[in-house]
Scaffold this active site. Structure first.
Site, PDB file in Angstrom:
ATOM      1  N   ARG A 254       9.190 -15.066-136.126  1.00 14.88           N
ATOM      2  CA  ARG A 254       7.917 -15.729-135.796  1.00 14.88           C
ATOM      3  C   ARG A 254       6.710 -15.006-136.393  1.00 14.88           C
ATOM      4  NH1 ARG A 254      11.698 -18.437-134.964  1.00 14.88           N
ATOM      5  NH2 ARG A 254      12.184 -19.655-133.089  1.00 14.88           N
TER       6      ARG A 254
ATOM      7  N   SER B  29      10.412 -24.287-127.548  1.00 12.32           N
ATOM      8  CA  SER B  29      10.561 -23.040-126.787  1.00 12.32           C
ATOM      9  C   SER B  29       9.186 -22.496-126.441  1.00 12.32           C
ATOM     10  CB  SER B  29      11.343 -22.005-127.605  1.00 12.32           C
ATOM     11  OG  SER B  29      12.657 -22.458-127.849  1.00 12.32           O
TER      12      SER B  29
ATOM     13  N   GLU C  76       5.070 -18.519-127.181  1.00 13.87           N
ATOM     14  CA  GLU C  76       5.222 -18.955-128.563  1.00 13.87           C
ATOM     15  C   GLU C  76       4.266 -20.104-128.855  1.00 13.87           C
ATOM     16  OE1 GLU C  76       8.885 -20.799-131.144  1.00 13.87           O
ATOM     17  OE2 GLU C  76       9.242 -18.970-130.002  1.00 13.87           O
TER      18      GLU C  76
END
Length: 310
Positions: free
Chosen positions: A177, A227, A297
């Site tokens: 990420r 998510s 996230e």
């Protein structure tokens, strides 16, 4: 600056692109949540994109780039500034040999579909990810053992100074990420992806297999941003949340999914504040019980206070 004057200046930068005022962001996010943006611009070309961004910087108007809005929670009050939507027109895809060229607004599913049609393997993992190529490059999107860094050749970006650069994958510093694109506030314009020759039937079967796994394990029937939390080192966010007794935990229309605790879903009519409060509660309870700090996230936009832990 008076709003109508700025609108006229935006229109001067657009030949075939579009401008909407007070456009609800709930129409452009997978959460189906979000108030109005002052200006909502869909450039039809890279030149138009560069032009409207240069104007925003010149006039000191805040702006934010949105692809498919699949990883975004927008405030109920909306966004005071300019949303630049690349998923409308900047989504061309072409295949030459074993290399795919795609613009930032192209959906990952469409790029994976082009790979399938060309008999190219290596992108099956991305077929069910709901975002655009630009977002996937920025965050090194991945699933089921594959990551963008495994297939990228390079990324074409626009710098804060309006310069176009082509950055080889080795220099993007891609990890979980993460990429230098966030750090340097670059804007992805396009990317080259290198794949391998494969059997179409096997490629299609693998995509169908992964699609079945997603449908079985993820709450795809509800709006969400995927998510909700990054994977903490040595743990799985969903298991921590479940072990904390938070599966099904509900705040208004927002809920920790009963199907997969790593997802916060909009069960119907959820507000951004309800989602944000739920996220704060989950983080607090997991930290209290397990000493693990969950990092969201989901990107948050338009909030005057972006802190989600208080």
């Amino acid at each position: 600056m008076i709003q109508q004057e700025f609108c006229q200046k935006i229109k001067q930068q657009l030949t075939t692109g579009t401008l909407l005022e007070q456009e609800l962001m709930s129409r452009h996010t997978s959460f189906r949540i979000g108030g109005p943006a002052d200006y909502f611009v869909e450039p039809a070309s890279v030149d138009e994109l560069a032009g409207v961004l240069s104007l925003a910087r010149q006039e000191k108007v805040p702006f934010f780039i949105v692809g498919n809005g699949s990883n975004l929670l927008v405030s109920d009050e909306g966004f005071r500034g300019m949303i630049v939507h690349t998923g409308g027109s900047l989504r061309s895809i072409s295949v030459e040999g074993d290399v795919i060229y795609a613009q930032a607004g192209a959906l990952l599913g469409a790029v994976a579909g082009a790979a399938l049609e060309a008999g190219l393997t290596g992108m099956e993992f991305a077929a069910g990810i709901p975002g655009t190529l630009g977002g996937a490059v920025c965050m090194n999107a991945g699933a089921y053992g594959g990551e963008m860094k495994d297939i990228l050749l390079d990324a074409e970006v626009l710098t804060q100074d309006g310069e176009r650069l082509v950055i080889p994958v080795e220099e993007l510093d891609l990890s979980y990420r993460h990429s230098i694109i966030f750090e340097k506030n670059y804007i992805v314009l396009a990317a080259h992806i290198r794949l391998s020759r494969g059997d179409k039937t096997q490629i299609r079967n693998r995509m169908n297999e992964l699609a079945g796994a997603r449908k079985e394990k993820q709450p795809l029937e509800y709006p969400s941003a995927g998510s909700t939390f990054k994977r903490p080192e040595g743990y799985f966010a969903g298991k921590l949340i479940q072990d904390a007794g938070l599966k099904g935990y509900t705040v208004g229309g927002a809920q920790v999914s009963e199907k997969h605790s790593g997802f916060v879903i909009n069960r119907g009519g959820a507000t951004a504040e309800e989602v944000r409060f739920l996220i704060r509660q989950v983080r607090s309870k997991v930290k209290q019980q397990f000493g693990v700090e969950l990092e969201p996230e989901v990107r948050m936009l338009g909030f005057t206070d972006t802190e989600v832990t208080k």
